[in-house]
Write an enzyme that holds these catalytic residues in place. Structure first.
Site, PDB file in Angstrom:
ATOM      1  N   ARG A  82       0.845  -1.204   0.000  1.00 30.77           N
ATOM      2  CA  ARG A  82       0.000   0.000   0.000  1.00 30.77           C
ATOM      3  C   ARG A  82       0.875   1.247   0.000  1.00 30.77           C
ATOM      4  O   ARG A  82       2.075   1.200   0.261  1.00 30.77           O
ATOM      5  CB  ARG A  82      -0.903   0.012   1.241  1.00 30.77           C
ATOM      6  CG  ARG A  82      -0.125   0.071   2.547  1.00 30.77           C
ATOM      7  CD  ARG A  82      -0.984   0.493   3.716  1.00 30.77           C
ATOM      8  NE  ARG A  82      -0.277   0.390   4.987  1.00 30.77           N
ATOM      9  CZ  ARG A  82       0.625   1.253   5.442  1.00 30.77           C
ATOM     10  NH1 ARG A  82       0.967   2.301   4.704  1.00 30.77           N
ATOM     11  NH2 ARG A  82       1.200   1.072   6.612  1.00 30.77           N
ATOM     12  N   GLY A  84       1.678   5.119   1.678  1.00 34.26           N
ATOM     13  CA  GLY A  84       1.771   5.581   3.056  1.00 34.26           C
ATOM     14  C   GLY A  84       2.967   4.997   3.782  1.00 34.26           C
ATOM     15  O   GLY A  84       3.738   4.202   3.246  1.00 34.26           O
ATOM     16  N   ASP A  85       3.080   5.399   5.032  1.00 34.74           N
ATOM     17  CA  ASP A  85       4.233   5.051   5.860  1.00 34.74           C
ATOM     18  C   ASP A  85       3.798   4.030   6.915  1.00 34.74           C
ATOM     19  O   ASP A  85       2.765   3.371   6.773  1.00 34.74           O
ATOM     20  CB  ASP A  85       4.778   6.336   6.507  1.00 34.74           C
ATOM     21  CG  ASP A  85       6.264   6.285   6.777  1.00 34.74           C
ATOM     22  OD1 ASP A  85       6.686   5.421   7.570  1.00 34.74           O
ATOM     23  OD2 ASP A  85       6.997   7.113   6.214  1.00 34.74           O
ATOM     24  N   VAL A  86       4.564   3.917   7.983  1.00 34.60           N
ATOM     25  CA  VAL A  86       4.255   2.960   9.038  1.00 34.60           C
ATOM     26  C   VAL A  86       3.021   3.416   9.815  1.00 34.60           C
ATOM     27  O   VAL A  86       2.804   4.611  10.029  1.00 34.60           O
ATOM     28  CB  VAL A  86       5.460   2.793   9.993  1.00 34.60           C
ATOM     29  CG1 VAL A  86       5.774   4.072  10.743  1.00 34.60           C
ATOM     30  CG2 VAL A  86       5.231   1.635  10.961  1.00 34.60           C
ATOM     31  N   THR A  87       2.194   2.460  10.199  1.00 35.45           N
ATOM     32  CA  THR A  87       1.050   2.773  11.054  1.00 35.45           C
ATOM     33  C   THR A  87       0.757   1.587  11.969  1.00 35.45           C
ATOM     34  O   THR A  87       1.381   0.532  11.871  1.00 35.45           O
ATOM     35  CB  THR A  87      -0.193   3.147  10.228  1.00 35.45           C
ATOM     36  OG1 THR A  87      -1.162   3.765  11.085  1.00 35.45           O
ATOM     37  CG2 THR A  87      -0.814   1.940   9.557  1.00 35.45           C
ATOM     38  N   HIS A  89      -2.412  -0.828  13.708  1.00 33.42           N
ATOM     39  CA  HIS A  89      -3.810  -1.267  13.756  1.00 33.42           C
ATOM     40  C   HIS A  89      -4.023  -2.060  15.030  1.00 33.42           C
ATOM     41  O   HIS A  89      -3.149  -2.846  15.431  1.00 33.42           O
ATOM     42  CB  HIS A  89      -4.149  -2.152  12.558  1.00 33.42           C
ATOM     43  CG  HIS A  89      -4.056  -1.463  11.239  1.00 33.42           C
ATOM     44  ND1 HIS A  89      -4.717  -0.295  10.963  1.00 33.42           N
ATOM     45  CD2 HIS A  89      -3.369  -1.791  10.117  1.00 33.42           C
ATOM     46  CE1 HIS A  89      -4.456   0.075   9.722  1.00 33.42           C
ATOM     47  NE2 HIS A  89      -3.633  -0.810   9.193  1.00 33.42           N
ATOM     48  N   ALA A 150      -6.006   7.440   9.638  1.00 36.44           N
ATOM     49  CA  ALA A 150      -4.912   7.212   8.686  1.00 36.44           C
ATOM     50  C   ALA A 150      -5.460   6.629   7.388  1.00 36.44           C
ATOM     51  O   ALA A 150      -6.484   5.934   7.388  1.00 36.44           O
ATOM     52  CB  ALA A 150      -3.875   6.269   9.284  1.00 36.44           C
ATOM     53  N   GLY A 152      -4.036   4.616   3.791  1.00 33.25           N
ATOM     54  CA  GLY A 152      -2.996   3.988   2.987  1.00 33.25           C
ATOM     55  C   GLY A 152      -3.677   3.089   1.980  1.00 33.25           C
ATOM     56  O   GLY A 152      -4.348   2.126   2.367  1.00 33.25           O
ATOM     57  N   CYS A 181       2.848   7.330  10.409  1.00 33.60           N
ATOM     58  CA  CYS A 181       2.747   7.828   9.036  1.00 33.60           C
ATOM     59  C   CYS A 181       3.949   8.684   8.642  1.00 33.60           C
ATOM     60  O   CYS A 181       3.884   9.479   7.707  1.00 33.60           O
ATOM     61  CB  CYS A 181       1.445   8.597   8.823  1.00 33.60           C
ATOM     62  SG  CYS A 181      -0.024   7.594   9.151  1.00 33.60           S
TER      63      CYS A 181
END
EC number: 2.3.1.181
Length: 242
Positions: A82, A84-87, A89, A150, A152, A181
């Site tokens: 995907r 986007g950056d790190v997130t 969940h 967020a 992504g 992010c």
């Protein structure tokens, strides 16, 4: 936002808590099915156990703890394709993965992302929370300088997967282990923290997000399928090995 001709239907698959890897494989299967016309436009509505994910840019430096320590936090790590950056969940975070044909609903990538932002902003407003889109430099949805949602996505040949994560009341402590992010020196917040009213059960907020998406993209009626109806697809996706 304009959609295709005629009355459309958005299937909403309410899946409860799903392991991230299972959800990833299910999305891959459904994108192939949507491309082949075997399923209509749909959205997966779910939550994940504690999970960190990296986007296709592989910004591992924004993970602030060694990968080997994540098991001690009760979390997993996935590297995805995907944007986007790190997130993060986790429980009490509403995750929506739309599987849509953007060509059929007449949208480009930018307007699609703006629609995801709009859905979260609308739901936040139902609880007296004034949220805003982040724009090109700070993607997602913000309450002041605090991030509440967020985004992504992955778009391949006009078909979407991945999507949005809206913080209802997750354990925000997990975000301390990443640069969310990729945006440093900004807080992460939740609807619980920002709202001055009592929140309904999480399921209600999931449903409100789905309905807002359907309205934003002019997808017409929402047809709900619960986890019992989707159990076979989830089970078969879980057995697929890469």
């Amino acid at each position: 936002m304009s959609g295709g001709a005629g009355r459309r239907v958005l299937e909403a698959w309410k899946l409860g808590v799903v392991k991230y890897g299972d959800a990833l494989r299910l999305q891959e299967r459904l994108v192939a099915d949507r491309r082949a016309g075997r399923v209509p436009d749909l959205v997966l509505s779910l939550q994940h156990p504690p999970t960190y994910t990296l986007g296709k840019r592989r910004t591992d430096h924004n993970l602030l703890v060694p990968e080997s320590s994540l098991a001690g936090l009760g979390a997993e790590l996935y590297r995805t394709e995907r944007g986007g950056d790190v997130t993060f969940h986790g429980p009490r975070q509403a995750v929506l993965y739309p599987i849509l044909s953007l060509r059929d609903i007449g949208l480009g990538a930018r307007r699609y992302v703006e629609g995801l932002e709009s859905a979260m902003i609308e739901v936040a407003s139902l609880y007296g929370v004034k949220a805003r889109p982040g724009g090109a430099c700070e993607t997602g949805v913000w309450v002041g300088d605090r991030k509440i949602g967020a985004i992504g996505v992955r778009i391949s040949s006009g078909f979407t997967c991945h999507g949005l994560a809206f913080n209802i009341d997750p354990d925000l402590g997990y975000f301390k282990h990443i640069v969310p992010c990729g945006i440093a020196d900004k807080e992460v917040t939740s609807l619980r923290r920002e709202a001055a009213v009592e929140l309904p059960p999480d399921e209600v907020i999931h449903d409100q997000l789905v309905q807002s998406l359907a309205t934003t993209f002019r997808l017409g009626d929402v047809k709900v399928k619960d986890d019992s109806e989707c159990a076979d697809m989830i089970s078969s996706a879980a057995t697929v090995q890469h």
